[in-house]
Scaffold this active site. Structure first.
Site, mmCIF file in Angstrom:
data_model
loop_
_atom_site.group_PDB
_atom_site.id
_atom_site.type_symbol
_atom_site.label_atom_id
_atom_site.label_comp_id
_atom_site.label_asym_id
_atom_site.label_seq_id
_atom_site.Cartn_x
_atom_site.Cartn_y
_atom_site.Cartn_z
ATOM 1 N N MET A 5 0.867 -1.194 0.046
ATOM 2 C CA MET A 5 0.020 -0.076 -0.111
ATOM 3 C C MET A 5 0.872 1.253 0.037
ATOM 4 O O MET A 5 1.680 1.313 1.012
ATOM 5 C CB MET A 5 -0.890 0.087 1.127
ATOM 6 N N VAL A 6 0.589 2.107 -1.162
ATOM 7 C CA VAL A 6 1.369 3.451 -0.915
ATOM 8 C C VAL A 6 1.282 4.275 0.193
ATOM 9 O O VAL A 6 0.203 4.467 0.572
ATOM 10 C CB VAL A 6 0.982 4.133 -2.628
ATOM 11 N N CYS B 198 -2.063 -2.233 -10.152
ATOM 12 C CA CYS B 198 -2.374 -0.641 -9.684
ATOM 13 C C CYS B 198 -3.127 0.081 -10.906
ATOM 14 O O CYS B 198 -2.382 0.290 -11.901
ATOM 15 C CB CYS B 198 -1.199 0.000 -8.961
ATOM 16 N N LYS C 164 1.701 -9.126 -8.658
ATOM 17 C CA LYS C 164 0.141 -9.036 -8.144
ATOM 18 C C LYS C 164 -0.664 -8.264 -9.386
ATOM 19 O O LYS C 164 -0.226 -7.342 -10.001
ATOM 20 C CB LYS C 164 0.292 -7.913 -6.942
ATOM 21 N N ASN D 191 -6.869 -11.465 -2.987
ATOM 22 C CA ASN D 191 -6.831 -9.821 -2.302
ATOM 23 C C ASN D 191 -8.238 -9.206 -2.680
ATOM 24 O O ASN D 191 -8.827 -9.307 -3.567
ATOM 25 C CB ASN D 191 -5.664 -9.210 -2.997
ATOM 26 N N ARG E 225 -6.650 -2.837 3.109
ATOM 27 C CA ARG E 225 -7.278 -1.680 3.977
ATOM 28 C C ARG E 225 -7.729 -2.229 5.316
ATOM 29 O O ARG E 225 -7.891 -1.259 6.587
ATOM 30 C CB ARG E 225 -8.541 -1.076 3.383
#
Length: 492
Positions: free
Chosen positions: A15-16, A112, A151, A210, A239
């Protein structure tokens, strides 16, 4: 170390701005077996230098502008997966080889959908270029000693998705993480468990499910239900872990207040950038971000101020004292630098550390002022760059004698400052360090609080020589005393 397995594990998703060292360590504490770092772009990472940080006891990958792009430590060495954004096989391999000794696996982001990733042909943009996907993954699998994974997001049809993962499997990857949403879908959209299940049934490589944080995974017991619903080998949480990393605990979740405190302790211990710390804490606060605590966190500018908000002033102070004691011990244990003659050059093993000098004061400034007072020609700097790691070494000429540091520096500016330090120490001239008696050399500038010396150094003659292999190219550039202050790590 044993090779990392991706079967039957729970992982912290990349996660950025979230997947920095404090969050990764927290997830491991709570029970995650594997932790992914935030996506780091290959073109930035390939310029980094690997630096062992003896004070923090970390390994840092430092950009030419001195930003720490990636920081890791022994605690996570067998569990951390380095995720990169890339669209170039050769550059991807260069980055992977740079970090492979310090991580457990390498992952390529192919899911992404954000513009900052896709506009460079990275992330989800790769999903439409399966040949390039194969080229990147094969290059990595054959070029590094650690496992390679990727991913992805699901494609418009189930058949396309299965076909792509089957092609990926043939490259020799150790696992494939599948985010069960289409490229255009966002977290508010339901996750497509049927797509993940079809992929898991079609291949033998471990599939990591995911995308279940919104409606499927709220507690630790939900993790196994998500695994069963998708038929996947493993589960990756984003999250849900960002909001409360104790979701990984088999014993049940902890109050978010405690989780935030534990996160903040890691942030302090490992000198995490304050704005990154704030961002992660605000994600944990969620709807309480406008509470008195949330407003105090948002107003804070440093980790010390954030510590005050959480009542951790004493922990912060004790940690700073421990780190300073470690710095002092390292400095006292090192042998005093002695000048040696290298041809016609006097050399010493010294480095320029910005924190050891007051703001606006540099060794180059002191050397320039001393040269003027002695009516000598202005110092002349010649800098070379080493091609293999882009490090710099500078030689300064003063009164027809040459001085340089035997240590290579991260930037051209730091290399010149190191050369100036060698000259000043050999000649017994003050260099402006904090705690040094006032020599009067730059007294006026100190009183005025200006950086007039920078303009003087701009006019100072120097040459810059950039070496590639055995070839050297010489150019003339202006010297700069300003801009040396370290820019802190600011994760994207």
């Amino acid at each position: 170390m044993s090779r990392l397995s991706f079967s039957n594990i729970t992982a912290l998703a990349p996660m950025v701005r979230v997947g920095t060292l404090p969050m990764r360590l927290l997830a491991l504490d709570y029970g995650a077996e594997v932790v992914y770092c935030e996506e780091l772009i290959d073109i930035k990472m390939v310029q980094c230098q690997r630096v062992v940080n003896d004070v923090l006891q970390t390994v840092d990958f430092v950009a030419p502008d001195d930003r720490v792009m990636f920081r890791t430590c022994d605690r996570e060495k067998d569990s951390v997966v380095f995720q990169m954004g890339t669209a170039d096989p050769d550059r991807a391999l260069a980055v992977a080889q740079l970090v492979e000794k310090d991580v457990a696996a390498i992952d390529v982001n192919m899911g992404c959908p954000k513009e900052y990733s896709t506009k460079g042909g990275m992330g989800a943009a790769l999903l439409s270029e399966p040949d390039k996907i194969e080229s990147i993954l094969r290059k990595l699998v054959t070029g590094v000693s650690v496992p390679v994974t990727c991913k992805i997001r699901i494609l418009p049809s189930l058949e396309e998705t299965v076909s792509l993962v089957q092609r990926i499997e043939k490259t020799g990857v150790a696992a494939v993480a599948v985010h069960g949403r289409f490229k255009e879908e966002r977290p508010r959209h339901p996750v497509h468990c049927d797509y993940i299940e079809a992929v898991a049934q079609a291949v033998s490589v471990p599939i990591i499910a995911n995308g279940g944080s919104l409606d499927l995974v709220k507690t630790n017991s939900d993790i196994e239900e998500f695994r069963k619903a998708t038929g996947a080998s493993s589960v990756m949480l984003g999250r849900a872990a960002m909001w409360n990393a104790s979701v990984f605990r088999n014993q049940g979740p902890l109050p978010v207040e405690r989780v935030m405190e534990e996160y903040l302790k890691y942030a302090i211990r490992y000198d995490n950038h304050a704005f990154n710390t704030k961002y992660c804490l605000c994600q944990m606060l969620r709807d309480k971000v406008e509470s008195p605590l949330g407003k105090q966190v948002q107003a804070a500018q440093t980790n010390a101020e954030i510590s005050n908000a959480y009542g951790l002033q004493q922990f912060y102070q004790q940690t700073q004292e421990q780190l300073q004691a470690r710095r002092d011990a390292l400095q006292s244990s090192s042998q005093p630098e002695r000048p040696v003659t290298d041809g016609d050059v006097t050399a010493m093993a010294v480095k320029f550390e910005r924190r050891e000098y007051p703001p606006h004061i540099t060794p180059k400034m002191f050397l320039l002022e001393w040269s003027r007072k002695k009516k000598l020609e202005q110092p002349l700097y010649e800098t070379v760059q080493r091609s293999q790691d882009r490090a710099f070494q500078s030689t300064v000429v003063v009164a027809e004698k040459k001085y340089r540091s035997s240590l290579w520096s991260k930037s051209k500016k730091f290399a010149e400052q190191a050369a100036a330090i060698v000259c000043l120490r050999v000649l017994g001239i003050p260099e402006g360090r904090i705690g040094e008696e006032d020599s009067g050399l730059v007294c006026k500038r100190k009183r005025e609080g200006k950086v007039n010396g920078a303009a003087d150094e701009e006019r100072s003659k120097k040459r810059h020589v950039a070496k590639t292999g055995r070839e050297a190219e010489t150019s003339t550039a202006a010297a700069a005393a300003n801009g040396d202050q370290r820019e802190a790590d600011a994760p994207r």
